[in-house]
Design a protein around this motif. Structure first.
Motif, PDB file in Angstrom:
ATOM      1  N   TYR A 143       4.124   7.064 -17.813  1.00  0.00           N
ATOM      2  CA  TYR A 143       3.842   7.941 -18.958  1.00  0.00           C
ATOM      3  C   TYR A 143       2.777   8.960 -18.593  1.00  0.00           C
ATOM      4  CZ  TYR A 143       6.161   4.121 -21.460  1.00  0.00           C
ATOM      5  OH  TYR A 143       7.034   3.163 -21.860  1.00  0.00           O
ATOM      6  N   GLN A 165       2.914  -4.226 -24.450  1.00  0.00           N
ATOM      7  CA  GLN A 165       3.296  -4.304 -23.035  1.00  0.00           C
ATOM      8  C   GLN A 165       4.031  -3.026 -22.624  1.00  0.00           C
ATOM      9  OE1 GLN A 165       2.945  -6.437 -20.478  1.00  0.00           O
ATOM     10  NE2 GLN A 165       4.684  -6.059 -19.136  1.00  0.00           N
ATOM     11  N   THR A 166       4.941  -2.564 -23.479  1.00  0.00           N
ATOM     12  CA  THR A 166       5.699  -1.357 -23.160  1.00  0.00           C
ATOM     13  C   THR A 166       4.785  -0.144 -23.047  1.00  0.00           C
ATOM     14  OG1 THR A 166       7.663  -2.217 -24.218  1.00  0.00           O
ATOM     15  CG2 THR A 166       7.541   0.169 -23.963  1.00  0.00           C
ATOM     16  N   LEU A 167       3.789  -0.096 -23.920  1.00  0.00           N
ATOM     17  CA  LEU A 167       2.863   1.036 -23.861  1.00  0.00           C
ATOM     18  C   LEU A 167       1.932   0.924 -22.659  1.00  0.00           C
ATOM     19  CD1 LEU A 167       1.914   1.405 -27.616  1.00  0.00           C
ATOM     20  CD2 LEU A 167       3.317   2.945 -26.241  1.00  0.00           C
ATOM     21  N   GLY A 168       2.027  -0.189 -21.956  1.00  0.00           N
ATOM     22  CA  GLY A 168       1.161  -0.372 -20.788  1.00  0.00           C
ATOM     23  C   GLY A 168      -0.207  -0.906 -21.161  1.00  0.00           C
ATOM     24  N   LEU A 169      -0.343  -1.330 -22.412  1.00  0.00           N
ATOM     25  CA  LEU A 169      -1.647  -1.825 -22.854  1.00  0.00           C
ATOM     26  C   LEU A 169      -1.725  -3.324 -22.574  1.00  0.00           C
ATOM     27  CD1 LEU A 169      -1.799   0.163 -26.185  1.00  0.00           C
ATOM     28  CD2 LEU A 169      -2.886   0.710 -24.004  1.00  0.00           C
ATOM     29  N   ASN A 170      -1.960  -3.605 -21.325  1.00  0.00           N
ATOM     30  CA  ASN A 170      -2.007  -4.987 -20.875  1.00  0.00           C
ATOM     31  C   ASN A 170      -3.317  -5.127 -20.121  1.00  0.00           C
ATOM     32  OD1 ASN A 170      -1.779  -7.091 -18.838  1.00  0.00           O
ATOM     33  ND2 ASN A 170       0.341  -7.294 -19.476  1.00  0.00           N
ATOM     34  N   ASN A 210       4.532   1.198 -16.527  1.00  0.00           N
ATOM     35  CA  ASN A 210       4.728   1.993 -17.737  1.00  0.00           C
ATOM     36  C   ASN A 210       3.607   3.021 -17.889  1.00  0.00           C
ATOM     37  OD1 ASN A 210       6.893   0.345 -18.149  1.00  0.00           O
ATOM     38  ND2 ASN A 210       5.967  -0.853 -19.798  1.00  0.00           N
ATOM     39  N   ARG A 211       2.382   2.525 -17.748  1.00  0.00           N
ATOM     40  CA  ARG A 211       1.214   3.419 -17.830  1.00  0.00           C
ATOM     41  C   ARG A 211       1.317   4.546 -16.815  1.00  0.00           C
ATOM     42  NH1 ARG A 211      -2.107  -1.243 -17.868  1.00  0.00           N
ATOM     43  NH2 ARG A 211      -2.789  -0.912 -15.747  1.00  0.00           N
ATOM     44  N   LYS A 218      12.100   3.046 -24.132  1.00  0.00           N
ATOM     45  CA  LYS A 218      11.294   1.923 -24.586  1.00  0.00           C
ATOM     46  C   LYS A 218      10.023   2.415 -25.279  1.00  0.00           C
ATOM     47  CE  LYS A 218      11.609  -1.835 -24.191  1.00  0.00           C
ATOM     48  NZ  LYS A 218      12.182  -2.807 -25.130  1.00  0.00           N
ATOM     49  N   LEU A 219       9.511   3.530 -24.782  1.00  0.00           N
ATOM     50  CA  LEU A 219       8.308   4.109 -25.392  1.00  0.00           C
ATOM     51  C   LEU A 219       8.579   4.453 -26.850  1.00  0.00           C
ATOM     52  CD1 LEU A 219       5.424   5.272 -24.920  1.00  0.00           C
ATOM     53  CD2 LEU A 219       6.511   7.439 -24.346  1.00  0.00           C
ATOM     54  N   ASN A 269      11.061  -7.051 -22.204  1.00  0.00           N
ATOM     55  CA  ASN A 269       9.864  -7.908 -22.185  1.00  0.00           C
ATOM     56  C   ASN A 269      10.174  -9.358 -22.537  1.00  0.00           C
ATOM     57  OD1 ASN A 269       8.214  -5.680 -21.548  1.00  0.00           O
ATOM     58  ND2 ASN A 269       8.140  -5.106 -23.708  1.00  0.00           N
ATOM     59  N   SER A 316       5.328  -7.130 -27.492  1.00  0.00           N
ATOM     60  CA  SER A 316       6.195  -6.368 -26.604  1.00  0.00           C
ATOM     61  C   SER A 316       5.862  -4.878 -26.639  1.00  0.00           C
ATOM     62  CB  SER A 316       7.644  -6.606 -27.016  1.00  0.00           C
ATOM     63  OG  SER A 316       8.502  -5.866 -26.211  1.00  0.00           O
ATOM     64  N   ALA A 317       5.538  -4.383 -27.849  1.00  0.00           N
ATOM     65  CA  ALA A 317       5.215  -2.961 -27.976  1.00  0.00           C
ATOM     66  C   ALA A 317       3.985  -2.616 -27.141  1.00  0.00           C
ATOM     67  CB  ALA A 317       4.976  -2.612 -29.442  1.00  0.00           C
ATOM     68  N   SER A 374      14.795   8.499 -20.005  1.00  0.00           N
ATOM     69  CA  SER A 374      14.622   7.439 -19.010  1.00  0.00           C
ATOM     70  C   SER A 374      14.533   6.086 -19.716  1.00  0.00           C
ATOM     71  CB  SER A 374      13.358   7.684 -18.194  1.00  0.00           C
ATOM     72  OG  SER A 374      12.226   7.481 -19.008  1.00  0.00           O
ATOM     73  N   THR A 375      14.786   5.020 -18.970  1.00  0.00           N
ATOM     74  CA  THR A 375      14.693   3.693 -19.591  1.00  0.00           C
ATOM     75  C   THR A 375      13.283   3.464 -20.124  1.00  0.00           C
ATOM     76  OG1 THR A 375      14.320   2.827 -17.371  1.00  0.00           O
ATOM     77  CG2 THR A 375      16.512   2.513 -18.294  1.00  0.00           C
ATOM     78  N   LEU A 376      12.286   3.937 -19.378  1.00  0.00           N
ATOM     79  CA  LEU A 376      10.910   3.739 -19.825  1.00  0.00           C
ATOM     80  C   LEU A 376      10.608   4.577 -21.067  1.00  0.00           C
ATOM     81  CD1 LEU A 376      10.595   2.259 -17.145  1.00  0.00           C
ATOM     82  CD2 LEU A 376       8.391   3.378 -16.861  1.00  0.00           C
ATOM     83  N   GLY A 377      11.129   5.806 -21.080  1.00  0.00           N
ATOM     84  CA  GLY A 377      10.904   6.688 -22.216  1.00  0.00           C
ATOM     85  C   GLY A 377      11.541   6.140 -23.490  1.00  0.00           C
ATOM     86  N   ASP A 419      16.710   4.261 -12.550  1.00  0.00           N
ATOM     87  CA  ASP A 419      17.646   4.563 -13.634  1.00  0.00           C
ATOM     88  C   ASP A 419      18.989   5.031 -13.086  1.00  0.00           C
ATOM     89  OD1 ASP A 419      15.744   3.841 -15.404  1.00  0.00           O
ATOM     90  OD2 ASP A 419      15.337   5.845 -16.204  1.00  0.00           O
ATOM     91  N   ALA A 432       3.600  -3.475 -17.033  1.00  0.00           N
ATOM     92  CA  ALA A 432       2.734  -2.694 -17.922  1.00  0.00           C
ATOM     93  C   ALA A 432       2.069  -1.558 -17.134  1.00  0.00           C
ATOM     94  CB  ALA A 432       1.672  -3.591 -18.549  1.00  0.00           C
ATOM     95  N   LEU A 447      11.838  12.429 -19.662  1.00  0.00           N
ATOM     96  CA  LEU A 447      11.001  11.306 -20.095  1.00  0.00           C
ATOM     97  C   LEU A 447      11.702  10.497 -21.180  1.00  0.00           C
ATOM     98  CD1 LEU A 447       8.324   9.699 -20.449  1.00  0.00           C
ATOM     99  CD2 LEU A 447       7.543  11.533 -21.933  1.00  0.00           C
TER     100      LEU A 447
END
Lengths: 249, 640, 224
Positions: free
Chosen positions: A240, C186-191, A236-237, C15-16, A215, C183-184, C10-13, A206, A233, C7
C-alpha cells in the motif's frame, strides 16, 4: 503394519485423473512416508505397472521439493515436510489418501508432481538485490541490528514448497511472497529497491493466478518452516505504501 | 598426455593477482556474442551463471530439479569459512590456506588452495550485499564460530541453514539475470552428454524431464557445476537426485577424472533403520562437543537406546576418549568414523549392530537440560522426528555415512578440464580439498569458483577462441551425440528385465560401502571390482525400466544415472587399489602406523591420480600430476 | 491514474477495500446499537422515535447514511468479485479429503455474509422502508409530531418467527465479526506484537457483545 493407500493418478497435464487404491502389507513404522512410496513403486514396477511419480530430492526437509497432500493436509498430520513424516504417525490398518497440491497456478504434470515454476517467476519479478559480483563494500561496513537480521532470517527460511498455497482455500501464495518481500524489506541492503520490489512481486503473483488472502491462517498452521503471517501484514503495508508513494505511475 | 596444472610462477601470495593480469580479456562489446552453458545451479553453478551474465555473456543454465534453488547445496548446515579475522584471533589468508592443505592431508595443490583462501573474504562481502541473513551479534556486526576443530573462529553461519541462505543469495542473483534476459533457465532438464568437436567442448545434449524431448544446445564453453558422486554408495547424505552423469559423460568424452577414491565419511549421521532406507541424514558435528561416544565393552547385540542406562559405567567403552586422550570425541571426521566402524566390526555395535551411542546424559547432568536444548534443540527434535527416540532421555545412536566426494573432474588452475572449453566447478572438480575436506569449506569453494575464479579464467579461453568459432546443432558432432543419447535411452527401455533400478543401485552401494568405504584392502577392492563388473553386465540384460521416453519417467532418469554410477564405481575401486597409502578419507588397511593410524606415503603418492577413459571395457590409464609443496612442510597428523 | 486502478484491481487492493468498508460498517454497527438500545427505555418509545426522526432528517447524518449504503454495496460487490477470483485460483479439481485446521468462520465469510445480506433486506424492508416511505402513524411529544417507528418495531417483535430470524441472524453476524474484525487489521498491515493482543481482545469482545445486545432487544420486547 498394513496400510491402504488411495493415490491420485494422472498420466499427464491434460489427462483425467482418478484415485487408485493400493494395499501395502509390510510397512515398517520407521519408514519415512517417501520410503513407503519407494516400496510401493518397487512393487508396482515388479508387477509391470507404472510407478507413482512424485517430487522429492534432499529428503532432509530443506530442498522443498516434496509435496504430497496427505489425508487432507499438506505434508500430512505433522507440521513438517513430507520427507520428514514417518509411518509411526499412522495407525495399522489406516487408509491414507494422497493427492497432489491443487491450485490453478500449480498445474499437475503427472500423478503427484506439480509445476511450481510460478514461484520462480514471482522471484524473477524482483526477489533480489541488484548488486553485481565484486565491488561491494566490506561485509561489516553495514551494521544490522541482530533483531532485524533474525527477523529477515525467519522470513528467508522459506523452502518454497508451496504448502501454503496447498493449504489455502483460495490457493493464495501470500505467505510465500510476503516472506520474500519481508526478507529484503527488513535489511538495509534491500531499501533502494524496496517499493518497486513489492509492487512488481505482487503484480506477478496476481498474474500467475493465485488467490487473495482471507486471513484464515491455514498457511501458517501448515508451513513446515513456521513462516509467520506477520509477514503477510508486512507485505500489505509495503504494498500500500509503495503504491501510494512510489514514482511508478 | 601431459598434465599441465598451469599454476602461475612466483611467490604464493602473488600468483593469483599476477595470473589475473596475464589472462586475456574479452572486449565488452563482444561478450554478448558468446554463449556459455552452465550445467547445475547449486552454489557453483548459480553463482557462475549470474556472474557471467552480469559481465555480458549469454548464459544457458540447466538443472534437473523443478527450480534452481533446490540444488543440494541447499542442505549444507554448518557454515562457510573466510579469512576475515574479524575476531582478532590470529586468522589470516595464510592460516586458512595452511589449515586447508594440512586438513586435506597434503593431497591438494598449494596454488589453488591459496587462491581459495584469498577470495574467501570477498565471498562474505558478496553474500552480505545480496541480503544473505548471516548470524549477527548484538552490535550488528557479523558473528563467527569455530567449526570442525579449527583453532580460530572463521566460520560465518546462518543458524543451521547456511547452505540454504547462500544458495538463495546466488539464486536471487541468477533470477535477476533471468529477468534481464541474459540467462535462459532450463528447469527439469538433465544433461546427458557433452559434445566435443575439434578437441573442444561445443555444447551439450539434454533431456526435458517432463516431455522426454532430447535437445542439443551449442555454446562457446560448457561449465559443469554438477556436484559430487556420493550417491554411488546408494545410501549417503546427498539428495536422491544427486548424480555423476554429467561429469561421467564428460569423462568419457576426454576429461580426466581426478582422485575418484577420495570420499568423505561423516561420523554423526542417523543409522540405517531397515532395508527400506533411502538416504541418510546428517546431524551437525557440533554434537560431538558435548556428546560422548561409546559402546558396551562386551558385545550386546540388539541393545536398544532405552536400555543403555542399564549398562553400568564400568562396562562402557568410550573408545574415542580412550584412544585419543587429547582430542577425545573431537577427533577429525575420518578418525571418528573409522573407529565407530571398528567398534561395530568387533560386534559391539548397538541397535541394528551398525551404530554407536552418542550420549548427552553427562552433559545434561553438568549443564542442565536448558543449556543443551539451547545449543542442540533443533537437532534433537530432528533426531526424534526421524527415529522416534527422545535424545534428552536416551542416548542417540549414530553411524558414519558418505557425505562428500573430494575427487572429481581434473581441472587446471583455470578450472578447465583436459577438454578445452569444458570447465568443472565446485564439488564436481577435484581441486581444493585434497584427500579430506574441512568443515565449512565446501560452500567456500563452490562460491569461490563461481563468483571469483571462472569469470576471470573463462575470458582467456574465449578471447583466444574468438566468437565466431562455434558450431551449430546441425553439425555432425551434435548429431552423433544425439544418436548416442537416444540409443542408450532406447536400450534402457527395451531390456524389460526382472530387477528394478533401485535394486541394482542398492547392490552397487553395498559393494562400494563394504569394500571401498571407510577402510579398504587390496583383497576387498579386487573382489569389489569383480562384483561391480558382474553387476554391470547383469544390469544391461536384466533391468526393468517401464514406460516410454516421451513422458515424465523417473525410473528412466534413475536408470541412466545408476548405469553411470556403476562405471564410476569401478574407477573408484581402481583408484583406491592404485593408492596403496592411507591419506585423509582414504584408508588402506595395509598402510597403518604401528598403533593403527593412517600412514601416508609421501615419496610414492604425493600426486593427483588423473584417470583417462580409453573406451568401453578398456582399463583406464593413470596420469600423475606431481604435487609440489614449496610452502608447507608435510607432517603426519596425530590426535593422541 | 493507472497506478490507482492497478492498486484497486490487485488482490491486495481488493482486500484493502474489504477491510476499510468492513471497519466502517463495524463502526456503524456500534452507533446503530446505541440508538436501538433506546427501544428498551420504558417510555413508550418516545426517546427512540425522536432519535429515529433525527437520524432521518439531519443533513450530516443523511450524507453519512448514503456513504454507509455505498459501503454496504461495495463490501458485497467486492466480496463477490474476490470470491469468484479465489474460486478460480483453486482450479477445477478440489481435494477429495480436507482437514483444514483454520477456524470455520474464517473460511465461510462469504456464506455468513450472504445470510447477513438476506437479513439486511428483511430488516430494511421492515423498518427503514416503512420509516421513509410507509404510512406510519404519528406520536406527539411536546406538541411535535413524530413518526411512531416504535409501534412498527413493537408489532414486528411480537411475532415469534420475526424474533427468531433476528436472533439467528445476530449469531451469524457474530461469527462474521469474529473473523472480520481482526482480519481487517491484518489486511491493513496493522500487525504489531504490542497491539495484536488488544486487537484480538477487542475483536472478540465486539463480536460477542454487539450482536448479543442487538439480539436482546427483540427478545425483551417479545417477552414484554
Amino acid at each position: 503394519m498394513k496400510i491402504t493407500l488411495k493415490v491420485w493418478r494422472q498420466k499427464s497435464k491434460e489427462a483425467k485423473g482418478e484415485f487408485k487404491t493400493y494395499q501395502l502389507d509390510h510397512v515398517s513404522q520407521d519408514m519415512s512416508f517417501l520410503e513407503m512410496f519407494d516400496v510401493l513403486n518397487n512393487d508396482l514396477v515388479k508387477k509391470g505397472e507404472d510407478p507413482v511419480a512424485f517430487d522429492h530430492d534432499c529428503r532432509e526437509g530443506i530442498c522443498g521439493m516434496c509435496s504430497m497432500y496427505i489425508n487432507g493436509r499438506p505434508h500430512g498430520p505433522l507440521q513438517t515436510t513430507t520427507c520428514q513424516l514417518h509411518m509411526r504417525s499412522f495407525k495399522d490398518g489406516q487408509t491414507i489418501t494422497v493427492e497432489p497440491w491443487r491450485a490453478k497456478a500449480f498445474p499437475i504434470i503427472k500423478d503427484l508432481v506439480v509445476d511450481r515454476s510460478s514461484f520462480d517467476r514471482i522471484q524473477q519479478a524482483g526477489g533480489y538485490i541488484s548488486v553485481n559480483t565484486g565491488g561491494v563494500p566490506d561485509a561489516n561496513e553495514i551494521a544490522i541490528p541482530k533483531k532485524d537480521a533474525d527477523a529477515a532470517f525467519d522470513a528467508a527460511a522459506c523452502i518454497q514448497c508451496g504448502a501454503c498455497v496447498a493449504a489455502c482455500k483460495n490457493s493464495s501464495a501470500m505467505l510465500f511472497v510476503s516472506a520474500k518481500i519481508s526478507q529484503y524489506a527488513l535489511l538495509p541492503q534491500g531499501q533502494p529497491e524496496r517499493k518497486t520490489r513489492a509492487e512488481n512481486m505482487v503484480a506477478q503473483m496476481d498474474a500467475e493466478g493465485f488467490g487473495a488472502c482471507s486471513n484464515t491462517l491455514a498457511c501458517e498452521a501448515e508451513c513446515p518452516k513456521g513462516i509467520s503471517v506477520t509477514n503477510i501484514a508486512r507485505m500489505n503495508r509495503e504494498y500500500y505504501v509503495s503504491k501510494l508513494s512510489s514514482d511508478n505511475v | 598426455m601431459k598434465l599441465d596444472s598451469k599454476i602461475p610462477e612466483g611467490p604464493l601470495a602473488e600468483k593469483w593477482s599476477k595470473h589475473k593480469f596475464n589472462l586475456k580479456l574479452v572486449n565488452p562489446a563482444n561478450k554478448r556474442k558468446y554463449e556459455i552453458i552452465v550445467v547445475g545451479t547449486g552454489l557453483a553453478g548459480a553463482s557462475a551463471a549470474a556472474s557471467l551474465a552480469e559481465l555480458g555473456y549469454n548464459v544457458k543454465a540447466f538443472c534437473f530439479q523443478d527450480s534452481p534453488r533446490r540444488a543440494h547445496s541447499i542442505a549444507a548446515q554448518g557454515g562457510i569459512n573466510a579469512a576475515k579475522n574479524y575476531r582478532n584471533d590470529g586468522d589470516s589468508v595464510y592460516r586458512l590456506f595452511y589449515d586447508t592443505v594440512k586438513g586435506g592431508d597434503y593431497r591438494a595443490r598449494e596454488g589453488n588452495v591459496y587462491r581459495l583462501a584469498e577470495v574467501s573474504v570477498d565471498i562474505i562481502d558478496q553474500c552480505v550485499a545480496q541480503g544473505v541473513p548471516f548470524a549477527r551479534e548484538y552490535g550488528g556486526l557479523l558473528d563467527n564460530r569455530s567449526f570442525g576443530g579449527a583453532q580460530v573462529s572463521r566460520t560465518f553461519y546462518a543458524r543451521g541453514q547456511t547452505g540454504q541462505q547462500l544458495l538463495l543469495g546466488a539464486y536471487s542473483a541468477l533470477n535477476r539475470q533471468i529477468a534481464n534476459g541474459k540467462v535462459k533457465m532450463y528447469n527439469r532438464t538433465e544433461m546427458l552428454d557433452v559434445v566435443v568437436s575439434d578437441g573442444k567442448a561445443r555444447g551439450i545434449i539434454t533431456r526435458d524431464l517432463i516431455t522426454g524431448k532430447i535437445e542439443a544446445h551449442s555454446g562457446h564453453a560448457v561449465l559443469l557445476c554438477t556436484g559430487g558422486y556420493g550417491n554411488v554408495f546408494f545410501l549417503s547424505t546427498n539428495a536422491k537426485g544427486s548424480n555423476v552423469t554429467a561429469a561421467w559423460r564428460a569423462h568419457k568424452k576426454g576429461a580426466l577424472f581426478g582422485n575418484p577414491c577420495f570420499t568423505q565419511i561423516h561420523p554423526t549421521c542417523i543409522p540405517v533403520s531397515g532395508d527400506h532406507q533411502s538416504k541418510l541424514t546428517l546431524m551437525s558435528e557440533s554434537l560431538r562437543n558435548d556428546g560422548r561416544v561409546w559402546v558396551p565393552k562386551v558385545a550386546r547385540p540388539g541393545l536398544k537406546a532405552v536400555d543403555a542406562a542399564k549398562i553400568p559405567e564400568a562396562e562402557r567403552d568410550y573408545f574415542l576418549e580412550r584412544k585419543y586422550p587429547s582430542f577425545g570425541n573431537l577427533v577429525p571426521r575420518d578418525v571418528a568414523s573409522r573407529n565407530a566402524k571398528y567398534a561395530c566390526d568387533e560386534g559391539k555395535g548397538v541397535g541394528s549392530g551398525l551404530a554407536v551411542f552418542l550420549d548427552f546424559a553427562d552433559a545434561i547432568k553438568r549443564d542442565g537440560k536448558k543449556v543443551i536444548e539451547a545449543k542442540y534443540g533443533n537437532l534433537f527434535d530432528m533426531y526424534q522426528q526421524i527415529t522416534g527416540d527422545n535424545p534428552y532421555e536416551v542416548p542417540m545412536m549414530i553411524f558414519p555415512a558418505v557425505h562428500y566426494t573430494m575427487g572429481g573432474l581434473w581441472v587446471d588452475y583455470n578450472l578447465q578440464t583436459t577438454v578445452p572449453g569444458l570447465y568443472a566447478l565446485g564439488e564436481a572438480n577435484f581441486s581444493d580439498h585434497g584427500a579430506n575436506r574441512l568443515g565449512a569449506s565446501a560452500l567456500m569453494q563452490g562460491l569461490a569458483d563461481g563468483y571469483f575464479v571462472i569469470p576471470y579464467t573463462i575470458g582467456d579461453y574465449l578471447a583466444n577462441l574468438g566468437w565466431s568459432d562455434k558450431i551449430g546443432t546441425d553439425h555432425p558432432a551434435f548429431r552423433e551425440a544425439l544418436e548416442g543419447v537416444n540409443s542408450r535411452l532406447n536400450k534402457l527401455l527395451s531390456i524389460k528385465g526382472k530387477k528394478t533400478v533401485d535394486e541394482f543401485h542398492r547392490e552397487l552401494g553395498l559393494t562400494m560401502w563394504d569394500y571401498c568405504g571407510m577402510s579398504r584392502t587390496e583383497e576387498g577392492l579386487k573382489k569389489a571390482k569383480k562384483k561391480i563388473q558382474e553387476l554391470r553386465a547383469e544390469f544391461w540384460t536384466n533391468v526393468n525400466v517401464l514406460g516410454s521416453n516421451n513422458e515424465l519417467n523417473q525410473e528412466l532418469e534413475k536408470a541412466g544415472r545408476v548405469a553411470d554410477f556403476m562405471e564410476l564405481g569401478e574407477l573408484m575401486v581402481d583408484d583406491a587399489l592404485n593408492r596403496s597409502e592411507s591419506c585423509g578419507g582414504h584408508f588402506r588397511e595395509e598402510s597403518q602406523t604401528p598403533d593403527g593410524e593412517a600412514l601416508r606415503k609421501d615419496d610414492e603418492f604425493a600426486y593427483v591420480a588423473a584417470w583417462e577413459y580409453k573406451g568401453d571395457n578398456q582399463p583406464e590409464v593413470l596420469h600423475k600430476e606431481e604435487l609440489v609443496f614449496e610452502n608447507v612442510k608435510l607432517t603426519q597428523r596425530s590426535y593422541k | 491514474m493507472n497506478w490507482f486502478s492497478n492498486l484497486l484491481s490487485s488482490t491486495l487492493g481488493r482486500k484493502l477495500v474489504m477491510a476499510l468498508t468492513g471497519l466502517f460498517l463495524i463502526l456503524f454497527l456500534a452507533v446503530h446499537l446505541a440508538g436501538n438500545l433506546q427501544l428498551l427505555k420504558n417510555d413508550e418509545g418516545q426517546a427512540f422515535n425522536i432519535y429515529a426522526h433525527f437520524m432521518t432528517s439531519n443533513p450530516l447524518i443523511k450524507v453519512i447514511s448514503y456513504v454507509n449504503y455505498a459501503f454496504i454495496l461495495l463490501h458485497i460487490v467486492w466480496a463477490i468479485i474476490l470470491t469468484r477470483r479465489n474460486r478460480a485460483a483453486r482450479g477445477p479439481q478440489g481435494y477429495a479429503v480436507s482437514n483444514n485446521t483454520s477456524h470455520w468462520s474464517s473460511r465461510n465469510m462469504g456464506i455468513l455474509g450472504t445470510f447477513i445480506a438476506l437479513f439486511l433486506i428483511i430488516h430494511l424492508r421492515g423498518f427503514w422502508y416503512e420509516m421513509h416511505w410507509g404510512g406510519i402513524a404519528t406520536a406527539n411529544y411536546d406538541g411535535v409530531d413524530y413518526k411512531n417507528l416504535y409501534a412498527v418495531v413493537d408489532a414486528a417483535y411480537s411475532q415469534w418467527w420475526y424474533v427468531t430470524i433476528y436472533v439467528v441472524s445476530m449469531i451469524l453476524l457474530a461469527f462474521h465479526l469474529y473473523h472480520g474484525f481482526g482480519s481487517a487489521f491484518q489486511t491493513l498491515g496493522l500487525n504489531h506484537v504490542k497491539y495484536n493482543p488488544v486487537i484480538k481482545f477487542v475483536g472478540v469482545a465486539f463480536a460477542i457483545i454487539v450482536p448479543a445486545l442487538f439480539a436482546l432487544i427483540p427478545i425483551v420486547m417479545f417477552l414484554d
